[in-house]
Design a protein around this motif. Structure first.
Motif, mmCIF file in Angstrom:
data_model
loop_
_atom_site.group_PDB
_atom_site.id
_atom_site.type_symbol
_atom_site.label_atom_id
_atom_site.label_comp_id
_atom_site.label_asym_id
_atom_site.label_seq_id
_atom_site.Cartn_x
_atom_site.Cartn_y
_atom_site.Cartn_z
ATOM 1 N N GLY A 89 52.401 47.127 50.220
ATOM 2 C CA GLY A 89 51.986 45.833 50.747
ATOM 3 C C GLY A 89 51.571 45.845 52.195
ATOM 4 O O GLY A 89 51.982 46.704 52.975
ATOM 5 N N GLU A 97 47.242 36.377 48.044
ATOM 6 C CA GLU A 97 47.637 37.349 47.022
ATOM 7 C C GLU A 97 48.146 38.657 47.621
ATOM 8 O O GLU A 97 48.423 39.626 46.899
ATOM 9 N N SER A 98 48.287 38.716 48.955
ATOM 10 C CA SER A 98 48.760 39.938 49.604
ATOM 11 C C SER A 98 50.116 40.368 49.056
ATOM 12 O O SER A 98 51.003 39.541 48.823
ATOM 13 N N THR A 99 50.275 41.671 48.874
ATOM 14 C CA THR A 99 51.531 42.204 48.380
ATOM 15 C C THR A 99 52.596 42.170 49.475
ATOM 16 O O THR A 99 52.348 42.556 50.613
ATOM 17 N N TRP A 140 55.783 33.778 43.669
ATOM 18 C CA TRP A 140 54.702 34.537 43.049
ATOM 19 C C TRP A 140 55.209 35.966 42.832
ATOM 20 O O TRP A 140 54.862 36.875 43.582
ATOM 21 N N SER A 182 54.527 38.447 40.987
ATOM 22 C CA SER A 182 53.603 39.559 40.774
ATOM 23 C C SER A 182 53.061 40.156 42.072
ATOM 24 O O SER A 182 52.538 41.267 42.071
ATOM 25 N N ARG A 183 53.186 39.425 43.184
ATOM 26 C CA ARG A 183 52.698 39.982 44.449
ATOM 27 C C ARG A 183 53.829 40.629 45.257
ATOM 28 O O ARG A 183 53.624 41.060 46.380
#
Length: 239
Positions: A100, A17-19, A46, A48-49
């Motif tokens: 991030g 889930e890392s940005t 993904w 949203s990340r």
């Protein structure tokens, strides 16, 4: 010598889930920025990340109005900032705003492959930096028949040459969308020496990564199999 701030932890797996912060320096990119941003939004596995930071370097064209329109239209996190002094300061300005752990520098005329975010997060869990395979966007070459074939031959040779240059010699171009952790970028002078370079900041970063690799006795740049496709405009421009 390993730069201060670079540790083995920079090669530990990143949480899925890392940005991923995508910095796009833009100078008079009104002709290409829309396609690049739409591709980012479509190709992310993904969304949203991911965050996009467009840095307008003062070209004075319609780049910013286009980005502002897409910011409202696309279901994607797009931020806008400005800078002066060339591409190095622009990349540093975008990186300074990045939230991030992973940082991707994307040229405004380059289209990323699908699931680029998955590929980058995974690669940065095993190495200090990564890039995509080089390719020219053939859809922008509009000749037909024999003329088109003759025009494509140099690009076929270029694709293969850059593949060897990037993989064997660890010398990718900025067109290949180079990514690293933000901590690695900072430790290698991203907010210092690279931030003062009006151009070729990507070359300086690659050289620092190569020196890091020599110090560690390892290759520090992973070339991913999927291509980032850059616009052929610089090679097709008439003198």
């Amino acid at each position: 010598e390993v730069p201060e701030g670079v540790t083995v932890r920079d090669r530990e797996p990143l949480p899925k889930e890392s940005t991923l912060s995508i910095v796009i320096p833009a100078y008079r990119e009104a002709d290409t920025i829309e396609a690049t941003l739409r591709r980012v939004a479509q190709a992310a596995s993904w969304p949203s990340r991911c965050e996009v930071i467009v840095v307008d370097a003062g070209g004075g064209d319609d780049t910013l109005p286009i980005v502002r329109r897409l910011k409202k239209e696309l279901d994607f996190d797009i931020q806008i900032t400005t800078s002066t002094g060339g591409r190095g300061p622009a990349v540093a300005a975008g990186a300074a705003k990045a939230k991030g752990q992973a940082l991707l520098v994307l040229h405004a005329d380059t289209l990323l492959p699908y699931a680029f975010d998955d590929r980058i997060i995974e690669a940065l869990g095993a190495n200090y930096a990564c890039c995509f395979r080089f390719a020219v966007d053939r859809t922008q070459i509009h000749w037909k028949g024999l003329l088109r074939w003759l025009r494509l031959v140099p690009f076929e040779v270029m694709d293969r040459t850059v593949f060897i240059r990037s993989g064997f010699f660890q010398l990718p171009f900025g067109d290949q969308a180079i990514a690293c952790r933000k901590t690695t970028y900072a430790a290698l002078g991203g907010f210092d020496e690279l931030a003062r370079a009006p151009m070729l900041e990507d070359y300086l970063l690659v050289q620092k990564l190569r020196r890091l690799g020599k110090a560690l006795g390892a290759r520090c740049i992973t070339q991913l199999g999927a291509p980032a496709r850059c616009h052929p405009r610089r090679w097709l421009a008439r003198p």
